[in-house]
Design a protein around this motif. Structure first.
Motif, PDB file in Angstrom:
ATOM      1  N   CYS A  76       0.375  -1.019  -0.367  1.00  0.00           N
ATOM      2  CA  CYS A  76      -0.249  -0.201  -0.515  1.00  0.00           C
ATOM      3  C   CYS A  76       0.574   1.468   0.216  1.00  0.00           C
TER       4      CYS A  76
ATOM      5  N   LYS B 254     -12.659  -3.711   6.366  1.00  0.00           N
ATOM      6  CA  LYS B 254     -10.968  -2.863   6.482  1.00  0.00           C
ATOM      7  C   LYS B 254     -11.347  -2.433   7.740  1.00  0.00           C
TER       8      LYS B 254
ATOM      9  N   ASP C  72      -9.509  -3.790   2.902  1.00  0.00           N
ATOM     10  CA  ASP C  72      -8.896  -2.212   2.252  1.00  0.00           C
ATOM     11  C   ASP C  72      -8.329  -1.593   4.168  1.00  0.00           C
TER      12      ASP C  72
ATOM     13  N   LYS D 132      -2.992  -4.641  -0.773  1.00  0.00           N
ATOM     14  CA  LYS D 132      -4.931  -4.828  -0.948  1.00  0.00           C
ATOM     15  C   LYS D 132      -5.881  -6.417  -0.938  1.00  0.00           C
TER      16      LYS D 132
END
Length: 560
Positions: A215, A241, A268, A292
């Motif tokens: 990320c 998430k 996420d 992710k």
């Protein structure tokens, strides 16, 4: 016939009648369409077959030697002739769906059987249903004869021979496929993608590769080449998430206690959490990386479930599951390699082999039921990941036209190789069908005249593949047929070299199942064509185009 009263008080009439044709006239119109499609497809057969150039609206034309692609692009203005095209296309579609190759052969056989069947109906009073039974009986006898002459594929050289025939004699590409299968094994997964260079290349991926990287590039800021390597790494997989560090605190503490790096793959991450993880990583508290999960929605869930099984981990569905995390929920791999675009997971340490094998079998069943190319590619990608290795062949070329044509041939070759490995091969060049003629002659005497006529129709059609290959090679097809029929066994005509000889020794072979599927599908569709008595089609409707210049230009552009 319907009518309606217009606003002005007058009567306007609109016709909904259909065009109905009978008997010889109906079959003649169908046959005209059949011949147009078969001639277009037959031009591609054999090592010296021709290319077909196909117009594509608003983009560059497509050039191909793939029979099914040609068949799908033939559409006639006359609806009665187009009915013949559609029925004949059904034979090639069935063969393509069953075995992925042999569509041109199926089309040629179907045309031959349909023509002979229609001719028989003109000569005498014949029971059309009994005629169809005779045709199907003959095709079954041919299938049995092909099975008896089939030989197994035991070497990579034989695999390359099958691929070479499907690739129209391209030896280098056949060797590339052979080397790939040698590396992966018979059950290996091979994907095709378009290359950005003129050179064909193969990339073998060991372990599991995800199409997403870290990320933040700061995870790899201390590494050379911007690649982060995590040895003896723990894996946390979740569909949640992750917003706050507290949600993954149990996993971070466990990694710190065990002094192992942690790779987190989640739906996420919040930007604040990524900053905290990067800081932890750079300060050496816990070596960690965030990636992710691939895909979205249900596709994401399925791929993450695959990954969890392959890595010996539990997929944590939401934040509640994260709070209750235990050591057994984490997977573990010998090495994880993460860069900006991909994540590679190598050598999982704890895996339930029975569960993995069950998942692989489930994906294979889904592959057999797949309808679209996109669905098939996605399932094959999942299968390759579950098996821990897959190959991607990047098809190159000097133009989009060339790449598209080569990709079609590669695809046919891969299907042919798969079928050949599972069911064996027979002599190629149309020779196998010629060697089935004695099997038809040895059948017990037919009970009715129509059955015998049906057998003779199939018998005559078996000559057509060899005849067409020879004609496309520019030699006398009648002479080639005469010499091959005079021989026996694997003796046949090598159209690429222009020589006669043992076709198995020369590496000119066809997958047995492809040939069986071609004659079966051709007989089924062609016997329906030949026995058609009534043809009903819609009357052509003349489109009304507004008279202003802009709409007229647009209408011309789309062929109206």
């Amino acid at each position: 016939m319907l009518s309606r009263l217009g606003r002005s008080g007058g009567t306007s009439v609109r016709s909904f009648t259909k065009d109905v044709r009978f008997g010889v006239e109906a079959r003649s119109l169908l046959l005209q369409g059949v011949n147009i499609l078969a001639n277009a497809v037959a031009a591609t057969l054999g090592p010296k077959g021709r290319n077909v150039l196909i117009e594509q609206l608003l983009i560059s034309p497509r050039i191909t030697k793939d029979g099914i692609t040609v068949a799908h692009n033939v559409q006639l203005k006359d609806r009665r002739q187009d009915m013949g095209v559609q029925l004949l296309r059904e034979a090639s579609n069935n063969t393509n769906n069953n075995v992925g190759d042999g569509t041109t052969t199926a089309t040629i056989l179907a045309r031959g059987i349909a023509c002979q069947g229609m001719h028989a109906l003109r000569q005498a009073e014949i029971n059309v249903q009994l005629l169809r039974e005779g045709i199907l009986e003959g095709s079954r006898a041919v299938c049995e004869a092909l099975g008896e002459m089939s030989v197994p594929v035991d070497t990579i050289g034989q695999v390359e021979a099958v691929a070479k025939v499907a690739l129209n004699g391209d030896e280098r590409l056949a060797e590339l496929i052979g080397d790939t299968i040698l590396e992966l094994g018979e059950s290996g997964v091979i994907l095709l993608k378009e290359s950005q260079s003129p050179v064909d290349e193969v990339k073998i991926q060991e372990g599991i590769t995800l199409p997403l990287g870290y990320c933040s590039p700061f995870f790899a800021s201390k590494s050379e080449g911007k690649t982060l390597e995590l040895g003896n790494c723990l894996l946390l997989l979740t569909l949640a998430k992750i917003e706050q560090a507290e949600q993954i605190l149990p996993a971070l503490q466990l990694a710190k206690v065990r002094e192992q790096p942690l790779l987190i793959i989640a739906q996420d991450f919040s930007s604040d959490l990524v900053k905290i993880l990067v800081l932890n990583h750079l300060q050496g508290r816990v070596q960690v990386c965030a990636v992710k999960a691939p895909k979205f929605g249900e596709d994401q869930r399925q791929e993450m479930q695959d990954l969890a099984l392959a890595m010996g981990a539990h997929l944590l569905e939401d934040a509640t599951w994260l709070a209750e995390l235990s050591e057994g929920d984490l997977g573990e791999v010998v090495l994880a390699v993460v860069d900006a675009k991909e994540t590679h997971l190598l050598q999982p340490i704890k895996v339930n082999e029975a569960q993995v094998e069950g998942r692989i079998q489930h994906i294979r069943e889904l592959i057999d039921e797949a309808v679209t190319d996109e669905e098939l590619d996605r399932l094959k990608t999942r299968l390759g990941r579950m098996q821990g290795h897959m190959a991607t062949i990047y098809v190159g070329g000097t133009s989009d036209l060339e790449i598209s044509e080569r990709k079609d041939r590669f695809n046919d070759a891969l299907h042919a190789v798969k079928v050949a490995i599972s069911d064996g091969v027979v002599p190629g060049g149309g020779t196998a069908f010629l060697r089935c003629i004695p099997a038809l002659d040895k059948l017990p005497p037919a009970r009715v005249m129509e059955h015998q006529v049906g057998r003779e129709i199939v018998r005559d059609a078996l000559r057509l593949p060899c005849y067409t290959i020879a004609r496309n090679a520019g030699v006398d097809p009648d002479e080639v047929l005469r010499r091959v029929l005079a021989g026996n066994g694997n003796f046949g005509y090598d159209a690429a070299a222009g020589e006669y000889g043992d076709l198995l020794v020369r590496g000119i072979v066809d997958p047995t199942n492809v040939m069986q599927s071609a004659i079966t599908d051709a007989a089924g569709v062609a016997s329906l064509l030949a026995t058609t008595e009534v043809l009903i089609t819609e009357q052509p409707i003349k489109r009304k185009i507004p008279k202003n210049q802009i709409t007229q230009d647009l209408a011309k552009l789309v062929g109206m």
